[in-house]
Design a protein around this motif. Sequence first.
Motif, PDB file in Angstrom:
ATOM      1  N   ASP A 103      82.998  -2.587  31.900  1.00  0.00           N
ATOM      2  CA  ASP A 103      83.521  -3.164  30.732  1.00  0.00           C
ATOM      3  C   ASP A 103      84.453  -3.966  30.890  1.00  0.00           C
ATOM      4  O   ASP A 103      85.409  -3.967  29.691  1.00  0.00           O
ATOM      5  CB  ASP A 103      83.492  -2.006  29.761  1.00  0.00           C
ATOM      6  CG  ASP A 103      82.479  -1.457  29.201  1.00  0.00           C
ATOM      7  OD1 ASP A 103      81.344  -2.076  28.459  1.00  0.00           O
ATOM      8  OD2 ASP A 103      82.100  -0.290  29.503  1.00  0.00           O
ATOM      9  N   SER A 124      88.991  -3.723  23.346  1.00  0.00           N
ATOM     10  CA  SER A 124      87.732  -3.811  24.135  1.00  0.00           C
ATOM     11  C   SER A 124      87.688  -5.430  24.778  1.00  0.00           C
ATOM     12  O   SER A 124      88.432  -6.177  24.286  1.00  0.00           O
ATOM     13  CB  SER A 124      86.596  -3.935  23.116  1.00  0.00           C
ATOM     14  OG  SER A 124      85.481  -4.701  23.626  1.00  0.00           O
ATOM     15  N   ARG A 160      73.942  -3.490  34.573  1.00  0.00           N
ATOM     16  CA  ARG A 160      74.302  -4.563  33.632  1.00  0.00           C
ATOM     17  C   ARG A 160      74.456  -5.884  34.643  1.00  0.00           C
ATOM     18  O   ARG A 160      75.339  -6.033  35.316  1.00  0.00           O
ATOM     19  CB  ARG A 160      75.593  -4.151  32.984  1.00  0.00           C
ATOM     20  CG  ARG A 160      76.055  -5.245  32.090  1.00  0.00           C
ATOM     21  CD  ARG A 160      77.408  -4.850  31.596  1.00  0.00           C
ATOM     22  NE  ARG A 160      77.159  -3.689  30.488  1.00  0.00           N
ATOM     23  CZ  ARG A 160      77.984  -2.763  29.749  1.00  0.00           C
ATOM     24  NH1 ARG A 160      79.201  -3.060  30.108  1.00  0.00           N
ATOM     25  NH2 ARG A 160      77.473  -2.032  28.895  1.00  0.00           N
ATOM     26  N   TYR A 196      75.471 -10.456  28.662  1.00  0.00           N
ATOM     27  CA  TYR A 196      75.512  -9.096  29.239  1.00  0.00           C
ATOM     28  C   TYR A 196      74.094  -8.661  28.887  1.00  0.00           C
ATOM     29  O   TYR A 196      73.521  -8.562  27.834  1.00  0.00           O
ATOM     30  CB  TYR A 196      76.351  -8.261  28.840  1.00  0.00           C
ATOM     31  CG  TYR A 196      77.990  -8.739  29.358  1.00  0.00           C
ATOM     32  CD1 TYR A 196      78.486  -8.068  30.177  1.00  0.00           C
ATOM     33  CD2 TYR A 196      78.546  -9.715  28.514  1.00  0.00           C
ATOM     34  CE1 TYR A 196      79.876  -8.439  30.577  1.00  0.00           C
ATOM     35  CE2 TYR A 196      79.881 -10.129  28.920  1.00  0.00           C
ATOM     36  CZ  TYR A 196      80.585  -9.418  29.725  1.00  0.00           C
ATOM     37  OH  TYR A 196      82.062  -9.837  30.150  1.00  0.00           O
ATOM     38  N   GLY A 222      82.851  -4.802  24.704  1.00  0.00           N
ATOM     39  CA  GLY A 222      82.181  -3.744  25.255  1.00  0.00           C
ATOM     40  C   GLY A 222      83.057  -2.361  25.146  1.00  0.00           C
ATOM     41  O   GLY A 222      84.029  -2.312  23.919  1.00  0.00           O
TER      42      GLY A 222
END
Length: 1021
Positions: free
Chosen positions: A222, A172, A691, A716, A176
Amino acid sequence: MKKRHSITKWKGLLFAMLWTISLGMFAQTITVNGNVKDDAGLEVIGATIIVEGNATTGTTTDIDGNYVLNNVPSNGKLVFSYVGMKPQTVAVNGRSTINVLMVSDTELLDEVVVVGYGTTSTRMAVGAVTSLKTDKIEDLPFTNTASALQGRTPGLVIEAGGGAPGSKPRLSIRGGKTPLYVIDGVIRSENDFNSLNSSDIEKLSILKDASATAVYGSRAGDGIVLVQTKRGKQEKISIQYSGGFDFSRPVVLPEKLNSLDYVLAVNQAAEYDGRTSLPYTEEDIKKIRENSDPYGSITANTDWMGLALNKYAFGNRHNLSLSGVSSNGINFYTAIGYLKQNSLFKESHNNKYDRLNLRSNVSTTFKEIGLEVGVNIDAALERRNPTVWGDYSVWSQLQNVKPNYAAFNPDGTYTSISIHPLVILDKRAGYNNENDKYLNTQIYANWDVPTVQGLRFGVLGNVRYGDWNQKIFQSKAPQYQPDGQAVPYTSNYLRMSNSRGTDTSFDVNVQYKKTVDLHNFELQGVYSFFKAYSENFWAQRERYLSSQFDQLFAGDASTQKNSGSAEERARLGYVGRVKYDWNRRYMFEGNFRVDQSDNFPSGKRTGFFPSGALAWVVSEESFMDKLREDNLINFLKFRASYGVVGLEDGVRFGYLPVYDMEAQSTIIDGKFTTGFREGPLVSNDLSWYTRQVFDVGADLSFLDDRLFASIDYYYYRTKGYLIAPQNRYTTPLGKSLPFVKSESAHRRAGLEANIRWKDKIQDFTYDLGVNLTSYDELWEKKEDESLSSLMNPNSRVTHVKNYYGSAYKTNGMYQTIDEIINNPRRETANALKPGDLFFADLNGDGKIDGEDFQRIGKPTFPSFSYGFDFNLEYKNFFLFGLLQGTGTRYKQLSEFMRATNSEYLTYAFQLDSWRPDNKDALFPRLSTYQNLNAGQNYTVSSDFWYHNAAYLRLKTIQVGYDFKDFLKNSKSISSLKVSLTGTNVLTFSKVNKFYDPEISAETGYAYPTQKSYSVVVNVTF
């Protein structure tokens, strides 16, 4: 006419080439010698010196830093290069002696960083991008690239997926979901990334904020892991081999109880329960103590782990590459890699893994017309043999089978007990063969237009074909009753599966750079197209008469099953980028991406996602001159970025009315027939999630560029989630309502930092680095949360930072009867005794129920992680290492690791249970009753079983020797290094006695994480 003109053009080019060569043949040549030193005054051993424009004329410096080079044009130039030094080009001007002082390239600021559709440097980067050197991970005995990256760079959070050969971790970026993987400019799958041979990686970048990721659109929400593979570097051909031989063992494998301790503990629990007769008689205990009845049904003393597992698992890996630049300018890198990892199981067909990698990167440049063309081909074949019954079944049986049960009958056959791990590990239990292969071919061309300086066109086409096959034959090895009668087993089956697909992508980009005085401009536009098609099928039959006939036709035809499907996807995108800087001091970058997805209806299919970033190099201002001159602050840059990226999670084709096919829709003439039924309700509200990403950071360099630091704050906010309204109208409709846009919003924010110190003291060079990543997240608004949950401060989800779970709070264990009588208890807990868990009445209502639950801990996936790496070199010795760890993260002991009752008493640590003579115990009292007090001690959720699984681990360490001094006169071997490497060598954690803290599995029913040791050899010819 066009053909004649083309022939005339090439004749002219050929004549020019021959004329140039003839001039070189008649030019005066001389012999040049000299000495090469670094900026510390030490001789540079192995520096490369070549004649510019003539790759075949070159040499290297010896142990004293001296060199001699013949046939040097008196009016030519020499190019001096060495790893870690800045290359220099020196005019000969008829000189026969040329001494050179090379400058260390210690400035991380000018290191080339690969970004989307281009490159930059740390000095010029305006977005949140981290570059990682991969030279320290090439020799590590990991089977996948992600595991080797753990703890090495800020923002990258990695959690192990288990210890089984070929297992892959979860990766990640800043907390994310799965990031996007881009290899050599092409979007690839996570599996392709993990199948990469780490020896083939040249550069790796982590793109984190919107300004860095927006050019890849919706799929990059992400973050991005961007990889550039190796190319030929040197003008001479180089052959390199690296290989390692590994042996590994579990990091944590809890000690199991022996038979005597087990039966004594069970009897003791029965006594405290008040039972009048004990489960095991004195005669049983005597037989176990004296081992006088090893084949008895309850009097054996079996070491199940010893029967099933080896102490070590062995593996090996080998990489061979051929690279260089040929005399006619062809740049090539060709490599083959092989990796094999065996498992701990004595039945060695279980959990084997091997992988074969092939790569060929070839390119050439036509300098006259500014054209570069290249072909990159890579392929991988992975073969796995997972346990046919699955890791969960195998390890649960290994852990839970009782030590006083016999594994074998006196004649050597397997006993008839129901939990028998050897029976499902035996070769006669079947097999699970998986083969996964892919072939990826990439063709590209870049043209620097000669007539327009700064204008470049590029085109890239890529095709990937993948094919996955699996064949499972599951059965059991024969088991026999004590009288020799076979235990019948007819539940065997054979299943064959296949999945294959083709991904095609095509990119065209145009780039223009222009400098006017101190103003630098760059414009770029990209057209991107992607299309994928895949299909799969499987077939199965059961009730095979013999494992010798392991083909589909041999199974019972009445049990046959099969299915299959296909999928087609497409994306279209347009990218724009503008960059500007004034004298490398004030910088601006703007990006946008227009994406179109067939996941949404035509009116909402297009998404526009812009981003912008600003940077200010404060150290270039005049008021910083004194600090720069004194080498206190060499570089200081502030940067900020904001952008919007799109996400397209949602229902596939949810905007189209569809019908679902039912294989057994109706019965006609007593037989099922295929039919259709109405599909889900249609939604026209499907569209992009958005986002918003904000990032602010600083990059600093101090003390003559020896100390480097980078720090970022990120934020975010995701909105536009799709939800299906529940509990309204669904009963009369008979189906769920369609998905619609909601007002739900989710926030995630955190900090990351990276600090490095590099220096050299005479023959001792050291490089130390520390990085950390921290984040929290919460739902700003969650539209589908119920009103009752929202109003309960202990259970609400909205406006609550991420946590592990909810459970009762315990005040330890009851020590006296008075504590039980004088305190509230659960309504179903009506047989409490001292030694049972003592739950707290948090809301003070005089009873213990769900309203007393509280939030506990932080999620298992780490929200705070860090790493400390050190690279030490003294003369020819080197020591590299990495310490990696996490902050607070919670795991619980699963029900079976708690010993819910004496039937599940398994581990030695479970003996530390409450007794009148052991009140300060690790566990509550042991009982022989099932579900005592409605699971008060063991099955009801309470913080007693939740543990902080934070850890610190010596992730890797490598010590070795470079034999360069012994090879100074060698004409065949240019480099030889030998090292010893260890991974997961030491682990510090509060949960070590139960399980490895890193893996997410809480049951212990998983292949354990391994610590490994390796002997590694690197040799270059």
